[in-house]
Design a protein around this motif. Sequence first.
Motif, PDB file in Angstrom:
ATOM      1  N   ARG A  24       0.826  -1.219   0.000  1.00  0.00           N
ATOM      2  CA  ARG A  24       0.000   0.000   0.000  1.00  0.00           C
ATOM      3  C   ARG A  24       0.856   1.262   0.000  1.00  0.00           C
ATOM      4  O   ARG A  24       0.398   2.329  -0.385  1.00  0.00           O
ATOM      5  N   ASP A  25       2.101   1.150   0.409  1.00  0.00           N
ATOM      6  CA  ASP A  25       2.982   2.321   0.443  1.00  0.00           C
ATOM      7  C   ASP A  25       3.247   2.882  -0.955  1.00  0.00           C
ATOM      8  O   ASP A  25       3.646   4.037  -1.093  1.00  0.00           O
ATOM      9  N   ASN A  26       3.020   2.077  -1.980  1.00  0.00           N
ATOM     10  CA  ASN A  26       3.280   2.509  -3.355  1.00  0.00           C
ATOM     11  C   ASN A  26       2.118   3.259  -3.987  1.00  0.00           C
ATOM     12  O   ASN A  26       2.260   3.778  -5.093  1.00  0.00           O
ATOM     13  N   TYR A  27       0.983   3.298  -3.324  1.00  0.00           N
ATOM     14  CA  TYR A  27      -0.215   3.865  -3.921  1.00  0.00           C
ATOM     15  C   TYR A  27      -0.771   4.982  -3.054  1.00  0.00           C
ATOM     16  O   TYR A  27      -1.322   4.733  -1.989  1.00  0.00           O
ATOM     17  N   GLN A  28      -0.621   6.197  -3.494  1.00  0.00           N
ATOM     18  CA  GLN A  28      -1.140   7.354  -2.759  1.00  0.00           C
ATOM     19  C   GLN A  28      -2.556   7.659  -3.262  1.00  0.00           C
ATOM     20  O   GLN A  28      -2.812   8.698  -3.839  1.00  0.00           O
ATOM     21  N   LEU A  29      -3.446   6.686  -3.064  1.00  0.00           N
ATOM     22  CA  LEU A  29      -4.818   6.778  -3.540  1.00  0.00           C
ATOM     23  C   LEU A  29      -5.774   6.430  -2.416  1.00  0.00           C
ATOM     24  O   LEU A  29      -5.363   5.908  -1.379  1.00  0.00           O
ATOM     25  N   GLN A  30      -7.055   6.670  -2.648  1.00  0.00           N
ATOM     26  CA  GLN A  30      -8.061   6.205  -1.698  1.00  0.00           C
ATOM     27  C   GLN A  30      -8.072   4.684  -1.731  1.00  0.00           C
ATOM     28  O   GLN A  30      -7.679   4.058  -2.716  1.00  0.00           O
ATOM     29  N   MET A  31      -8.552   4.071  -0.646  1.00  0.00           N
ATOM     30  CA  MET A  31      -8.477   2.619  -0.504  1.00  0.00           C
ATOM     31  C   MET A  31      -9.103   1.869  -1.683  1.00  0.00           C
ATOM     32  O   MET A  31      -8.509   0.931  -2.214  1.00  0.00           O
ATOM     33  N   SER A  32     -10.282   2.243  -2.106  1.00  0.00           N
ATOM     34  CA  SER A  32     -10.945   1.512  -3.188  1.00  0.00           C
ATOM     35  C   SER A  32     -10.142   1.604  -4.479  1.00  0.00           C
ATOM     36  O   SER A  32     -10.010   0.619  -5.211  1.00  0.00           O
ATOM     37  N   GLN A  33      -9.588   2.774  -4.750  1.00  0.00           N
ATOM     38  CA  GLN A  33      -8.756   2.933  -5.945  1.00  0.00           C
ATOM     39  C   GLN A  33      -7.465   2.135  -5.808  1.00  0.00           C
ATOM     40  O   GLN A  33      -6.998   1.524  -6.767  1.00  0.00           O
ATOM     41  N   ARG A  34      -6.888   2.152  -4.630  1.00  0.00           N
ATOM     42  CA  ARG A  34      -5.641   1.426  -4.361  1.00  0.00           C
ATOM     43  C   ARG A  34      -5.852  -0.071  -4.578  1.00  0.00           C
ATOM     44  O   ARG A  34      -5.038  -0.729  -5.231  1.00  0.00           O
ATOM     45  N   ASP A  35      -6.962  -0.602  -4.076  1.00  0.00           N
ATOM     46  CA  ASP A  35      -7.247  -2.028  -4.232  1.00  0.00           C
ATOM     47  C   ASP A  35      -7.513  -2.391  -5.689  1.00  0.00           C
ATOM     48  O   ASP A  35      -7.190  -3.490  -6.135  1.00  0.00           O
ATOM     49  N   GLU A  36      -8.077  -1.444  -6.441  1.00  0.00           N
ATOM     50  CA  GLU A  36      -8.333  -1.670  -7.862  1.00  0.00           C
ATOM     51  C   GLU A  36      -7.021  -1.686  -8.655  1.00  0.00           C
ATOM     52  O   GLU A  36      -6.798  -2.571  -9.490  1.00  0.00           O
ATOM     53  N   VAL A  37      -6.156  -0.734  -8.376  1.00  0.00           N
ATOM     54  CA  VAL A  37      -4.852  -0.684  -9.057  1.00  0.00           C
ATOM     55  C   VAL A  37      -4.032  -1.922  -8.698  1.00  0.00           C
ATOM     56  O   VAL A  37      -3.419  -2.554  -9.564  1.00  0.00           O
ATOM     57  N   ARG A  38      -4.040  -2.289  -7.418  1.00  0.00           N
ATOM     58  CA  ARG A  38      -3.304  -3.477  -6.971  1.00  0.00           C
ATOM     59  C   ARG A  38      -3.802  -4.729  -7.699  1.00  0.00           C
ATOM     60  O   ARG A  38      -3.013  -5.566  -8.131  1.00  0.00           O
ATOM     61  N   ALA A  39      -5.105  -4.860  -7.875  1.00  0.00           N
ATOM     62  CA  ALA A  39      -5.670  -6.018  -8.572  1.00  0.00           C
ATOM     63  C   ALA A  39      -5.181  -6.076 -10.013  1.00  0.00           C
ATOM     64  O   ALA A  39      -4.793  -7.137 -10.504  1.00  0.00           O
ATOM     65  N   LYS A  40      -5.183  -4.933 -10.693  1.00  0.00           N
ATOM     66  CA  LYS A  40      -4.724  -4.894 -12.084  1.00  0.00           C
ATOM     67  C   LYS A  40      -3.247  -5.261 -12.191  1.00  0.00           C
ATOM     68  O   LYS A  40      -2.844  -6.013 -13.083  1.00  0.00           O
ATOM     69  N   ILE A  41      -2.445  -4.739 -11.295  1.00  0.00           N
ATOM     70  CA  ILE A  41      -1.008  -5.017 -11.329  1.00  0.00           C
ATOM     71  C   ILE A  41      -0.736  -6.486 -10.997  1.00  0.00           C
ATOM     72  O   ILE A  41       0.065  -7.144 -11.667  1.00  0.00           O
TER      73      ILE A  41
END
Length: 156
Positions: free
Chosen positions: A125-142
């Motif tokens: 999570r330290d790599n994503y300066q986003l809101q939680m829902s956006q962070r979880d979405e980006v993490r899923a794609k990656i």
Amino acid sequence: MRNISDIIEEYLKATIQRTGGDPLEIKRGDIAKKFQCVPSQINYVIQTRFTLEKGYQVESKRGGGGYIRIIKVSPHDELALLDHMISMIGNHIDQHTAENMIIRLYEEQAVTKRETNLMISVVSRDNYQLQMSQRDEVRAKILKAMLETLKYRETN
């Protein structure tokens, strides 16, 4: 110093390994007595340490003749494991679940220790300066992209 949850997890995993892959049926109260803890501690260990992303399927039956059955799920091959994980991810994934999936890849010898560490650092999570829902979405794609890439090993 290890805590009681670690000890119970280790015991259950060793017992599963001794059964040679057969499902393990336990009674929550019997295990609680063995480790001198409350039955809810057994529930906690099973719910957090024996999850599908970690390679376990859990079934339970409540009541007097109730039991908890833990089954180690083994993929047919590495490709089946990767496909299964990709399908489990969906559109969002939290850091803890992503890390569990990556650790399972290592335990199934689908990735090296170095690849494991690299993948875990990427889903942090330290790599994503986003809101939680956006962070979880980006993490899923990656994570999906990394798993898709692992499906196609170099042939040279």
